[in-house]
Design a protein around this motif. Structure first.
Motif, PDB file in Angstrom:
ATOM      1  N   GLU A 175      10.433  -5.824   2.443  1.00 55.42           N
ATOM      2  CA  GLU A 175      10.256  -5.723   3.892  1.00 55.42           C
ATOM      3  C   GLU A 175       9.288  -4.590   4.205  1.00 55.42           C
ATOM      4  O   GLU A 175       9.298  -3.545   3.545  1.00 55.42           O
ATOM      5  CB  GLU A 175      11.605  -5.465   4.571  1.00 55.42           C
ATOM      6  N   LEU A 176       8.439  -4.793   5.225  1.00 57.09           N
ATOM      7  CA  LEU A 176       7.462  -3.788   5.626  1.00 57.09           C
ATOM      8  C   LEU A 176       7.735  -3.326   7.046  1.00 57.09           C
ATOM      9  O   LEU A 176       8.110  -4.126   7.904  1.00 57.09           O
ATOM     10  CB  LEU A 176       6.040  -4.360   5.559  1.00 57.09           C
ATOM     11  N   VAL A 177       7.519  -2.035   7.305  1.00 53.80           N
ATOM     12  CA  VAL A 177       7.598  -1.490   8.655  1.00 53.80           C
ATOM     13  C   VAL A 177       6.324  -0.705   8.919  1.00 53.80           C
ATOM     14  O   VAL A 177       6.027   0.269   8.219  1.00 53.80           O
ATOM     15  CB  VAL A 177       8.832  -0.579   8.849  1.00 53.80           C
ATOM     16  N   TYR A 178       5.556  -1.143   9.921  1.00 57.72           N
ATOM     17  CA  TYR A 178       4.329  -0.458  10.310  1.00 57.72           C
ATOM     18  C   TYR A 178       4.608   0.425  11.521  1.00 57.72           C
ATOM     19  O   TYR A 178       5.295   0.014  12.459  1.00 57.72           O
ATOM     20  CB  TYR A 178       3.228  -1.449  10.679  1.00 57.72           C
ATOM     21  N   GLU A 179       4.023   1.626  11.508  1.00 61.93           N
ATOM     22  CA  GLU A 179       4.090   2.529  12.656  1.00 61.93           C
ATOM     23  C   GLU A 179       2.694   3.081  12.913  1.00 61.93           C
ATOM     24  O   GLU A 179       1.908   3.295  11.983  1.00 61.93           O
ATOM     25  CB  GLU A 179       5.064   3.685  12.391  1.00 61.93           C
TER      26      GLU A 179
ATOM     27  N   ALA B 230       7.868   0.814   2.892  1.00 64.09           N
ATOM     28  CA  ALA B 230       8.069  -0.330   2.017  1.00 64.09           C
ATOM     29  C   ALA B 230       8.781   0.102   0.747  1.00 64.09           C
ATOM     30  O   ALA B 230       8.417   1.100   0.128  1.00 64.09           O
ATOM     31  CB  ALA B 230       6.732  -0.966   1.656  1.00 64.09           C
ATOM     32  N   ASP B 231       9.814  -0.632   0.382  1.00 66.35           N
ATOM     33  CA  ASP B 231      10.528  -0.413  -0.878  1.00 66.35           C
ATOM     34  C   ASP B 231      11.004   1.031  -1.019  1.00 66.35           C
ATOM     35  O   ASP B 231      10.918   1.635  -2.082  1.00 66.35           O
ATOM     36  CB  ASP B 231       9.623  -0.786  -2.058  1.00 66.35           C
ATOM     37  N   GLY B 232      11.512   1.588   0.095  1.00 71.00           N
ATOM     38  CA  GLY B 232      12.088   2.928   0.064  1.00 71.00           C
ATOM     39  C   GLY B 232      11.088   4.061   0.138  1.00 71.00           C
ATOM     40  O   GLY B 232      11.480   5.233   0.051  1.00 71.00           O
ATOM     41  N   GLU B 233       9.801   3.781   0.301  1.00 67.46           N
ATOM     42  CA  GLU B 233       8.788   4.818   0.376  1.00 67.46           C
ATOM     43  C   GLU B 233       7.958   4.667   1.650  1.00 67.46           C
ATOM     44  O   GLU B 233       7.864   3.581   2.212  1.00 67.46           O
ATOM     45  CB  GLU B 233       7.859   4.778  -0.842  1.00 67.46           C
ATOM     46  N   THR B 234       7.362   5.781   2.088  1.00 68.72           N
ATOM     47  CA  THR B 234       6.457   5.758   3.233  1.00 68.72           C
ATOM     48  C   THR B 234       5.046   6.011   2.736  1.00 68.72           C
ATOM     49  O   THR B 234       4.779   7.012   2.060  1.00 68.72           O
ATOM     50  CB  THR B 234       6.841   6.824   4.268  1.00 68.72           C
ATOM     51  N   HIS B 235       4.129   5.096   3.059  1.00 70.69           N
ATOM     52  CA  HIS B 235       2.736   5.188   2.626  1.00 70.69           C
ATOM     53  C   HIS B 235       1.851   5.480   3.834  1.00 70.69           C
ATOM     54  O   HIS B 235       1.947   4.787   4.851  1.00 70.69           O
ATOM     55  CB  HIS B 235       2.285   3.876   1.983  1.00 70.69           C
ATOM     56  N   ASN B 236       1.024   6.509   3.728  1.00 69.59           N
ATOM     57  CA  ASN B 236       0.025   6.744   4.762  1.00 69.59           C
ATOM     58  C   ASN B 236      -1.066   5.699   4.635  1.00 69.59           C
ATOM     59  O   ASN B 236      -1.577   5.460   3.531  1.00 69.59           O
ATOM     60  CB  ASN B 236      -0.569   8.153   4.636  1.00 69.59           C
ATOM     61  N   ILE B 237      -1.430   5.052   5.736  1.00 71.75           N
ATOM     62  CA  ILE B 237      -2.430   3.984   5.684  1.00 71.75           C
ATOM     63  C   ILE B 237      -3.494   4.209   6.758  1.00 71.75           C
ATOM     64  O   ILE B 237      -3.240   4.839   7.777  1.00 71.75           O
ATOM     65  CB  ILE B 237      -1.790   2.587   5.869  1.00 71.75           C
TER      66      ILE B 237
END
Length: 379
Positions: A362-366, A342-349
């Motif tokens: 925009e969000l991308v979930y993996e 999101a917003d150019g960063e990858t967040h561990n969730i």
């Protein structure tokens, strides 16, 4: 200037109807970042979420970055705050029988008693089951209610003046029951327990429910997804849910709680509406979300303008894109793990993680092993 996407620390709210310890989903999710119990995930000042990184209240962050986080559309329509309030609830026993005042009544109550009624807004809400969930909401069809009041123990509550069983008669009966003395209520419940199942007919399940409620409270105190309008009578009975409502904490309690905790019975009864007389009118069905880039996201869209709720459910090694919306979003991972871009960063969730998402992101979930994410966004 704050980032448009940041993790939240969500705080607790404890009630006697909540589940204890690790039985509570609210505990399991909320303890990932801070405290636990009923879990609030918004900027409402009573129990505000905070930035996990800097400890600042979400309300303060939004006030300082309105255009970036909310966007002009949301500000013009709802003002400089989130118009919704998401929560996780874990219900062990019935919580108070209640309704929420509409905007007109909420305004009057707030002006008269701002300490108890802390805002002027209405509070329609949705509830989405995260486990087996029991709820009392709305009213049975009148043709099913009337036979119950032919049972001898309940006949004493019928008014003498009404010729037919209509909404106003139901309002009168509700108020009469709530105003009855402790001795009358205890005697009525005892008498109802002796009525044969045959006399109850298809509603014999009430016998079991009556016994459970008597064990949870003194005798005197006593789905998948649903939509409860303002002024809709309801009480959650058991289960774990994600709940979202218009930005408000106004409530009128009158039942399933000690008399000292009840609000005015006359006010409660007068505020009731009777638009719902069937299960179908209460159900909130999901549909494929237009925000979904990969077809793995559903939307719950209540008949109100403040918010929608989306559910993204991924299986092993799947991905999903959530197209940007023009308004703010709050998301929570209820199960699974891996990443959100999101917003150019990858967040561990992972389960229990909550994020504030600014407008236009925009969000991308993996995921490797599966992922379930709920998100409320202004609509």
């Amino acid at each position: 200037m704050t980032n448009a996407v940041f993790q939240l620390s969500c705080q607790r709210n404890n009630y006697p109807w909540g589940k204890k310890g690790q039985q509570s989903l609210a505990v399991k999710l909320c303890e990932k970042t801070k405290e636990y119990a009923e879990m609030w995930m918004g900027d409402y000042p009573d129990i505000p979420a905070k930035s996990l990184e800097i400890g600042e209240k979400l309300q303060t962050i939004i006030e300082q970055n309105k255009e970036k986080l909310l966007g002009k559309k949301c500000i013009d329509k709802f003002g400089g705050q989130l118009p919704f309030l998401p929560k996780i609830l874990s219900i062990q026993k019935a919580f108070p029988l209640q309704g929420h005042p509409n905007k007109s009544l909420a305004t009057r109550l707030h002006q008269k008693n701002p300490k108890q009624f802390t805002d002027e807004n209405h509070k329609p809400e949705i509830a989405i089951a995260l486990s087996e969930f029991e709820v009392f909401a709305g009213w049975k069809p009148l043709h099913e209610i009337q036979p119950l009041f032919q049972l001898q123990p309940l006949q004493r509550f019928l008014p003498r003046t009404h010729a037919s069983f209509n909404d106003e008669r139901l309002r009168s009966v509700t108020q009469t029951i709530l105003q009855a003395s402790d001795d009358v209520i205890a005697g009525t419940q005892k008498a109802l327990a002796t009525v044969s199942r045959e006399e109850y007919g298809q509603q014999a399940y009430i016998l079991g429910l009556l016994g459970r409620l008597q064990q949870q409270y003194s005798q005197e105190d006593a789905v998948a997804s649903i939509y409860i309008p303002a002024d809709g009578i309801h009480a959650y009975l058991s289960g774990d849910i994600i709940e979202c409502m218009a930005r408000s904490n106004n409530v009128l309690n009158s039942g399933f709680c000690p008399r000292a905790d009840r609000d005015s019975i006359e006010l409660f009864s007068a505020s009731l509406t009777f638009s719902t007389h069937s299960v179908e009118t209460m159900l909130l069905r999901s549909e494929p979300s237009p925000k979904s880039g990969g077809g793995k996201t559903l939307v719950y869209a209540p008949p109100m303008s403040e918010f929608n709720m989306i559910l993204t459910a991924l299986k092993e090694s799947e991905t999903e894109t959530i197209r940007s919306v023009d308004e703010p979003m709050v998301m929570i991972v209820t199960s699974g793990s891996r990443s959100m871009k999101a917003d150019g960063e990858t967040h561990n969730i992972k389960d229990g993680y909550v994020y504030s998402i600014g407008q236009g992101i925009e969000l991308v979930y993996e995921t490797d092993a599966g992922l379930e994410v709920y998100a409320a966004y202004a609509e």
